[in-house]
Design a protein around this motif. Structure first.
Motif, short mmCIF file in Angstrom:
data_model
loop_
_atom_site.label_atom_id
_atom_site.label_comp_id
_atom_site.label_asym_id
_atom_site.label_seq_id
_atom_site.Cartn_x
_atom_site.Cartn_y
_atom_site.Cartn_z
N ASP A 1 -5.79 36.39 107.23
CA ASP A 1 -4.40 36.68 107.59
C ASP A 1 -3.75 37.58 106.55
O ASP A 1 -3.01 38.51 106.88
N ASP A 2 -4.02 37.31 105.28
CA ASP A 2 -3.48 38.14 104.21
C ASP A 2 -4.03 39.57 104.31
O ASP A 2 -3.32 40.55 104.07
N LEU A 3 -5.30 39.69 104.68
CA LEU A 3 -5.93 41.00 104.85
C LEU A 3 -5.29 41.78 106.00
O LEU A 3 -4.96 42.96 105.85
N ILE A 4 -5.11 41.13 107.14
CA ILE A 4 -4.50 41.80 108.29
C ILE A 4 -3.07 42.21 107.98
O ILE A 4 -2.61 43.29 108.36
N ALA A 5 -2.35 41.36 107.26
CA ALA A 5 -0.98 41.70 106.88
C ALA A 5 -0.97 42.94 106.00
O ALA A 5 -0.10 43.82 106.15
N ALA A 6 -1.95 43.06 105.10
CA ALA A 6 -2.04 44.23 104.23
C ALA A 6 -2.36 45.48 105.03
O ALA A 6 -1.86 46.58 104.73
N VAL A 7 -3.18 45.36 106.06
CA VAL A 7 -3.49 46.50 106.94
C VAL A 7 -2.22 46.99 107.62
O VAL A 7 -1.95 48.19 107.68
N GLN B 1 -9.24 49.77 99.22
CA GLN B 1 -9.12 50.70 100.34
C GLN B 1 -10.32 50.59 101.27
O GLN B 1 -10.17 50.68 102.50
N ARG B 2 -11.52 50.41 100.71
CA ARG B 2 -12.70 50.25 101.54
C ARG B 2 -12.59 49.01 102.42
O ARG B 2 -12.96 49.02 103.60
N ILE B 3 -12.07 47.95 101.83
CA ILE B 3 -11.90 46.71 102.59
C ILE B 3 -10.88 46.91 103.71
O ILE B 3 -11.10 46.49 104.86
N LEU B 4 -9.76 47.54 103.40
CA LEU B 4 -8.73 47.78 104.41
C LEU B 4 -9.24 48.67 105.53
O LEU B 4 -8.98 48.43 106.71
N TRP C 1 -11.16 38.32 96.33
CA TRP C 1 -10.50 38.66 95.08
C TRP C 1 -9.22 39.45 95.35
O TRP C 1 -8.21 39.28 94.66
N HIS C 2 -9.27 40.29 96.40
CA HIS C 2 -8.11 41.11 96.75
C HIS C 2 -7.16 40.39 97.72
O HIS C 2 -5.94 40.60 97.65
N PHE C 3 -7.72 39.59 98.61
CA PHE C 3 -6.92 38.98 99.68
C PHE C 3 -7.23 37.49 99.78
O PHE C 3 -8.39 37.09 99.73
N LYS C 4 -6.20 36.71 99.98
CA LYS C 4 -6.34 35.26 100.00
C LYS C 4 -7.21 34.80 101.17
O LYS C 4 -8.04 33.90 101.03
#
Length: 210
Positions: free
Chosen positions: A61-67, A19-22, A55-58
């Motif tokens: 792009d994977d991070l932005i998709a999760a957001v 959640q902190r990362i997002l 570790w959480h996101f590849k």
């Protein structure tokens, strides 16, 4: 004996880190857009090492998709037509529009980042763009079902026209608020837009003598 508790603690810490990362990614992307967002910038913002992010996101792009997915889930919960106890069909769509506007004010990332990605053309399509377009498909279906419930007499083409108008108008109002800030009362504007869609539907049915 302490292993289950330790496992739960690790899981909780992992969710908190995610959640902190997002949250950090939302802030960075809101300031710099997709291109200006980097794992290094997110790491500096959230205070976690890049290795934790990977570790959480590849990748980014994977991070932005999760957001986008997280924000969309919050938004989608608001796209529910209230029950008949709320009042007339007009009152029901007005309440729903107010709820949607509130959700966008509180969690605008789905639409803000999604529109940025949707309007760009790249040799390789970002996963975030794919996720956004899929989410819009779900949103479109929800609005279609709402119109079919309230106006079962309308045909498929009419429902399609109204759904397109509803989504396009909502996009425009959101963009206007992003440009001018609190000068736009998003809730009031969404309520007016919903009432406009409702009136169009009513007139379509009346013209056809239905």
């Amino acid at each position: 004996m302490t292993r289950p508790q330790t496992t739960r603690r690790k899981r909780a810490n992992g969710m908190e880190s995610r959640q902190r990362i997002l949250d950090a990614a939302v802030e960075i992307a809101g300031e710099r857009g997709y291109e200006g967002t980097s794992i290094a910038a997110v790491s500096a913002k959230c205070g976690l090492p890049a290795s934790s992010i990977y570790w959480h996101f590849k990748d980014k792009d994977d991070l932005i998709a999760a957001v986008i997915e997280r924000s969309f889930d919050s938004w989608l919960a608001a796209v529910e037509l209230p029950g008949e106890e709320t009042g007339t069909s007009l009152q029901r769509v007005t309440v729903m529009a107010a709820n949607v506007a509130k959700s966008l004010v509180e969690a605008p990332d789905f639409l803000r980042l999604g529109l940025m990605l949707a309007l760009e053309r790249r040799p390789t399509e970002p996963r975030g763009r794919t996720v956004f377009l899929q989410a819009r498909g779900v949103a479109r279906q929800k609005i279609t079902e709402m119109l079919q419930t309230l106006f079962p007499e309308l045909d498929e083409a009419e429902i399609h026209t109204l759904t397109t108008y509803a989504i396009a108008g909502s996009d425009g109002l959101f963009v206007q608020r992003e440009i001018t800030g609190d000068a736009v009362d998003l809730r009031a504007m969404f309520e007016l837009h919903a009432q406009s869609v409702h009136e169009m539907a009513r007139r379509m049915a009346a013209r056809a003598g239905r």
